[in-house]
Design an enzyme around this catalytic site. Structure first.
Site, mmCIF file in Angstrom:
data_model
loop_
_atom_site.group_PDB
_atom_site.id
_atom_site.type_symbol
_atom_site.label_atom_id
_atom_site.label_comp_id
_atom_site.label_asym_id
_atom_site.label_seq_id
_atom_site.Cartn_x
_atom_site.Cartn_y
_atom_site.Cartn_z
ATOM 1 C CE LYS A 167 -4.305 -1.593 0.081
ATOM 2 N NZ LYS A 167 -5.184 -1.630 1.242
ATOM 3 N NE ARG A 224 -7.884 -8.266 -0.926
ATOM 4 C CZ ARG A 224 -7.393 -7.459 -1.875
ATOM 5 N NH1 ARG A 224 -6.441 -6.581 -1.553
ATOM 6 N NH2 ARG A 224 -7.840 -7.514 -3.116
#
Length: 272
Positions: free
Chosen positions: A221, A255
């Site tokens: 991210k 995830r």
């Protein structure tokens, strides 16, 4: 703490790994990487062999300012791959990353086992009703707006309190539609600044008050690569560091794009 996936009871007492399979050409890290059937099958097999309990398949990019695609195009991208994977790997547990009830129903009808909704039902008023009727697990994420607008919606009175309130309301709504298995995703990177993402990670354990399993989606991210002034492709080490912190804050599902490294994080944290 278990979820029922196609009749299989999956225990989340010890953390599990969800492998990411993006079918979109514009995903922030691996967009367009898996186009051909052979590439898709090889990557899926690799993630399963390395320890993923399920594969999260997405055909609509949710990165900031992502291009909107129609329901028809999402289905055209998604359903052939769902059919391919369930045929090639009969025991596979597929999670479907979508906020559209029509896509959710079609995917479950074709063998998928779980719905991962970035909007928590906010972008399709039929989603929770549909998931309740399908009797499948539901990953309920926190986000404001949509992928095109979320980056302008980062003002909170108190981020953590707002999330607890949001999830309390959403869980009650989901229960009213008969959804039994609910997983909460605080939505790192969705309508949150980099500072807010780290504040959330530092205090994620507060969400355990809701007594539901927590999913952490931190893989590559922008909170990692912007902080380190690197690219998403260089953010694997940073991903592992933050995954360890998420596990210490109570995450039950990671995830990730890289399963092997996430499994090693879980194994090492288990020794503490």
């Amino acid at each position: 703490m278990t979820i029922n996936c196609n009749g299989k009871l999956i225990s989340l007492e010890s953390p599990k790994i969800m492998g990411i399979l993006n079918l979109t050409p514009d995903s922030f890290f691996d967009g367009g990487k898996y186009k051909k059937e052979k590439e898709i099958l090889q990557q899926t097999e690799k993630m399963l062999q390395e320890g993923a309990f399920c594969i999260d398949v997405g055909a609509y990019s949710s990165k900031p300012n992502a291009k909107n695609v129609s329901t028809e195009e999402e289905l055209q991208r998604l359903l052939p791959i769902v059919q391919l994977l369930t045929q090639e790997f009969p025991d596979i547990i597929l999670s479907i990353d979508t906020f559209r009830s029509e896509v959710a129903k079609s995917a479950i009808d074709n063998g998928a086992a779980m719905i991962n909704d970035i909007s928590g039902g906010n972008l399709d008023e039929q989603m929770m009703k549909t998931v309740g009727e399908l009797k499948v697990p539901y990953i309920l994420m926190h986000m404001r707006g949509n992928p095109q607008t979320m980056q302008s919606l980062t003002q909170y009175d108190d981020l953590l309190q707002d999330l607890v309130y949001y999830f309390s309301e959403k869980v009650a709504q989901a229960r009213s539609f008969g959804i039994n298995d609910i997983i909460l995703d605080p939505g790192f990177g969705f309508a949150k600044t980099t500072h807010q993402n780290f504040e959330l990670l530092k205090n994620m354990k507060i969400l355990e008050v809701l007594e539901l399993p927590l999913l952490a989606g931190l893989s590559r991210k922008s909170m990692i690569y912007k902080t380190l002034d690197i690219s998403a492709k260089e953010a694997l080490n940073g991903t592992s560091v933050l995954n360890v912190l998420a596990l210490q804050q109570g995450a039950k599902i990671l995830r990730v794009h890289e399963v092997k490294e996430a499994r090693e994080c879980i194994q090492l944290v288990a020794q503490l």
